[in-house]
Scaffold this active site. Structure first.
Site, PDB file in Angstrom:
ATOM      1  N   GLY A 194       0.802  -1.225   0.000  1.00 29.70           N
ATOM      2  CA  GLY A 194       0.000   0.000   0.000  1.00 29.70           C
ATOM      3  C   GLY A 194       0.828   1.265   0.000  1.00 29.70           C
ATOM      4  O   GLY A 194       0.564   2.174   0.779  1.00 29.70           O
ATOM      5  N   HIS A 234      -2.955   3.031 -12.288  1.00 34.77           N
ATOM      6  CA  HIS A 234      -2.380   1.960 -13.105  1.00 34.77           C
ATOM      7  C   HIS A 234      -0.999   2.390 -13.588  1.00 34.77           C
ATOM      8  O   HIS A 234      -0.831   3.527 -14.042  1.00 34.77           O
ATOM      9  CB  HIS A 234      -3.290   1.681 -14.308  1.00 34.77           C
ATOM     10  CG  HIS A 234      -2.802   0.541 -15.145  1.00 34.77           C
ATOM     11  ND1 HIS A 234      -2.915  -0.773 -14.740  1.00 34.77           N
ATOM     12  CD2 HIS A 234      -2.166   0.521 -16.337  1.00 34.77           C
ATOM     13  CE1 HIS A 234      -2.382  -1.559 -15.664  1.00 34.77           C
ATOM     14  NE2 HIS A 234      -1.918  -0.789 -16.644  1.00 34.77           N
ATOM     15  N   LEU A 275     -12.690  -6.688 -10.383  1.00 33.93           N
ATOM     16  CA  LEU A 275     -13.977  -6.498  -9.699  1.00 33.93           C
ATOM     17  C   LEU A 275     -15.140  -6.807 -10.627  1.00 33.93           C
ATOM     18  O   LEU A 275     -15.083  -6.533 -11.825  1.00 33.93           O
ATOM     19  CB  LEU A 275     -14.072  -5.064  -9.175  1.00 33.93           C
ATOM     20  CG  LEU A 275     -13.048  -4.744  -8.081  1.00 33.93           C
ATOM     21  CD1 LEU A 275     -12.920  -3.238  -7.881  1.00 33.93           C
ATOM     22  CD2 LEU A 275     -13.430  -5.432  -6.778  1.00 33.93           C
TER      23      LEU A 275
END
Length: 194
Positions: A14, A111, A95
């Protein structure tokens, strides 16, 4: 100023989450990171969030009978945090339609390429293999197509002689950490819509 509440989905360390948390420390920043959800209980980013006093949750997709039930539960967790915007920060799952539709226009991703070039994985190695002279990153709205949603912001970096996927990735990551907070702020202020 009412700040938008943001939930961040992660699968790993993260580092973009840390950049968003850092930006949100400024009381004039239009968004507040209120929760971090991971599909991996051991994701280091969960500890980062907990250390900052941010709510955390982890859900293993393997524990659910279907992807739909897994994603419904993710939405329930995010809604329990009263989230306005969802940021993907290294969330390594594609997703499904229900989740994407539910959060449409409030779901963004970063991205590591200049979309529409190099959708999917291994972007740095693919750019080098193609002899690209520049590379970079894109913050975009998430839609059903993989990495196909409209771009919010992009940052470019030159590809240098002797670059490896690792050296190129490191330079792109610096730009990701700068770009993602800017793009989130634009969305939180209502300056961009899908």
């Amino acid at each position: 100023m009412s700040r938008k509440k943001v939930g961040v989905l992660i699968s790993g360390r993260g580092s973009n989450l840390s950049a968003l948390i850092e930006a949100a420390r400024d009381p004039n920043y239009p968004a507040d990171i209120v929760g971090v959800l991971s599909n991996k209980a051991a994701a280091p980013g969960l500890a980062t969030a907990a250390h900052e006093g941010i709510a955390t949750a982890s859900l293993a997709q393997s524990k659910f009978p279907s992807r739909e039930m897994f994603e419904d539960t993710m939405t329930q967790v995010l809604e329990s945090w009263e989230v306005d915007i969802v940021c993907l920060a290294g969330f390594m799952r594609v997703l499904g339609e229900d989740f994407v539709s539910h959060w449409q226009g409030r779901l963004i991703n970063i991205h590591p390429s200049l979309l529409p070039a190099y959708r999917g994985l291994d972007t740095h190695a693919r750019a080098l293999a193609d002899g690209a002279t520049e590379h970079g990153c894109t913050v975009h709205f998430v839609t059903l197509g993989l990495d196909e949603g409209p771009a919010i912001l992009q940052a470019r970096v030159p590809v240098l002689a002797g670059d490896t996927p690792e050296t190129l990735s490191a330079r792109v990551l610096v730009e990701e950490h700068r770009l993602y907070p800017q793009a989130l702020a634009k969305l939180a202020r209502g300056e961009v819509t899908i």
